[in-house]
Design an enzyme around this catalytic site. Structure first.
Site, PDB file in Angstrom:
ATOM      1  N   HIS A 376      -0.171  46.129  -3.810  1.00  0.00           N
ATOM      2  CA  HIS A 376      -1.400  46.909  -3.683  1.00  0.00           C
ATOM      3  C   HIS A 376      -2.418  46.133  -2.850  1.00  0.00           C
ATOM      4  CE1 HIS A 376      -3.650  44.414  -6.564  1.00  0.00           C
ATOM      5  NE2 HIS A 376      -2.629  44.534  -7.422  1.00  0.00           N
ATOM      6  N   CYS A 400       0.847  40.880  -9.662  1.00  0.00           N
ATOM      7  CA  CYS A 400       1.102  41.837  -8.582  1.00  0.00           C
ATOM      8  C   CYS A 400       1.027  41.144  -7.220  1.00  0.00           C
ATOM      9  CB  CYS A 400       0.082  42.972  -8.632  1.00  0.00           C
ATOM     10  SG  CYS A 400       0.322  44.098 -10.026  1.00  0.00           S
TER      11      CYS A 400
END
Length: 424
Positions: A376, A400
């Site tokens: 992301h 992430c």
């Protein structure tokens, strides 16, 4: 002509004798090691049984015989005795605390253990706490072979101290007996702030070292394509050390399952390639020079390779052994303790925005590769107007993979579900 033939025959005979000798030596070595292990295991089982029956003289004689006759097992002997006696001492401490064992009996057993020169300073400390007449050197180090200098310990009492538990925990930690070590460290109360803080640090290191061991053993099994064994090994870890829901172990099991499925699919599709397909190769550093030698397949025309050391996400385009590097994006992966998982994954789902109340930040254009792990954008505030951390090129996330907004959007727009993701 005959001379040439005779020379070839002599050379062949010489080679044959050489290989025959090699086979004989290997067989002898294997036989010696097997016999050594067999006799060692028998001796140790007899020792455990004898010591547990309080036949201390016979037990000590068994260990002396084993130590003198089995040179190959001396290092293992010390480690096994360390682990065994650490457990015995732990039971003694618990028995004294519950009132099930008189201190005189405890002193007798601890004095016998002292003869093995294994738990040196911790035994000195324990014996001194139980027997005011016992003399020891309070500065001696655990597992040292230094002779005690018979310094009187005038600050003794009839109870096990916090320092005793800390010392025994450290003994077990150094012997890689992490479960026993944690049990000792957990006995240290907050009232002893210094020892308590040390114990907390050791508990964290116990968990870290044990997890490192588990993952390393699993990698070795994977390298030899023992996927089912690796899964079974990871699924049976000691939950007294790590949580039964440990995320890293769970992620690794998922990764190995994907490895196994991929290997099975590959062999079914290319049965003649079974001997050359190397699963370990897919976890080495991938670059443009070797990417087409690793039998990498993807269900889409792309695959993603994330290099944790480079903090870079590479996008390859093509097909099996016909890949070319298309793009590379500077990235930011998980910080220590919240590392981005290593392994083989696949893209499964996406959305344009998420927000984490826990961390009070969100990300744009996310693409999932496993569970709640995503590619992301760099993190934004709740209003999606302000970047709260622009760090890229070094670990900074909670697991992430962070990218520039435009890079995360490119993946969001172009990388379909089913695309292979390789992280190492």
């Amino acid at each position: 002509m005959n001379s040439t033939i005779n020379n070839k025959q002599k050379n062949n005979f010489t080679l044959f004798r050489f290989f025959l000798l090699c086979i004989i030596f290997i067989t002898l070595g294997f036989g010696v090691n097997t016999y050594s292990s067999y006799t060692y295991n028998n001796n140790m089982n007899e020792f455990y049984s004898t010591f547990n029956k309080y036949d201390f003289d016979k037990a000590l004689n068994i260990i002396d015989t084993t130590n003198n006759s089995n040179i190959l097992k001396k290092k293992q002997l010390k480690a096994d005795l360390n682990s065994y006696f650490t457990g015995i001492v732990g039971m003694i401490i618990e028995s004294i605390a519950s009132g099930d064992m008189p201190e005189s009996d405890a002193i007798s057993i601890l004095s016998e253990i002292k003869k093995y020169d294994i738990l040196n300073s911790s035994l000195d400390s324990l014996l001194a706490s139980l027997d005011s007449n016992y003399k020891y050197n309070p500065t001696s180090k655990p597992n040292s072979n230094n002779t005690n200098t018979n310094i009187d310990n005038n600050d003794t009492n009839s109870s096990i101290t916090e320092s005793d538990n800390l010392t025994l925990g450290i003994e077990a930690f150094e012997n890689k007996d992490y479960s026993t070590a944690i049990s000792y460290f957990n006995k240290i109360s907050k009232s002893s702030s210094s020892d308590f803080n040390k114990a907390k640090d050791y508990i964290l290191n116990c968990k870290k070292n044990y997890k490192t061991h588990l993952l390393a053993e699993a990698e070795e099994l994977i390298a030899n394509k023992y996927y089912t064994d690796a899964i079974a090994f990871l699924s049976s870890y000691d939950t007294s050390i790590l949580s039964s829901e440990d995320k890293d172990i769970s992620n690794k099991i998922n990764s190995v399952e994907m490895f196994r499925d991929e290997y099975t699919d590959h062999i079914q599709a290319y049965p003649n390639d079974a001997s050359t397909y190397a699963s370990s190769a897919i976890l080495q550093t991938i670059n443009i020079n070797n990417v087409n030698n690793l039998n990498i397949e993807s269900k889409t025309p792309y695959f993603i390779y994330l290099s944790l050391s480079d903090q870079t996400t590479y996008i390859y385009e093509g097909s099996l052994n016909n890949w070319k590097l298309d793009k590379s994006f500077s990235s930011s992966t998980g910080i220590p303790g919240e590392e981005t998982p290593k392994g083989i994954f696949s893209v499964s789902g996406r959305d344009s925005w998420f927000f984490s109340n826990e961390f009070q930040q969100g990300g744009k254009y996310w693409v999932r590769f496993m569970g709640d792990y995503l590619f992301h954008s760099v993190p934004f505030d709740e209003k999606q107007t302000k970047i709260v951390d622009e760090t890229l090129g070094t670990a900074a996330s909670h697991g992430c993979v962070r990218l520039k907004v435009e890079d995360s959007k490119w993946i969001y727009d172009n990388i379909d579900d089913g695309t292979k993701v390789i992280i190492n």
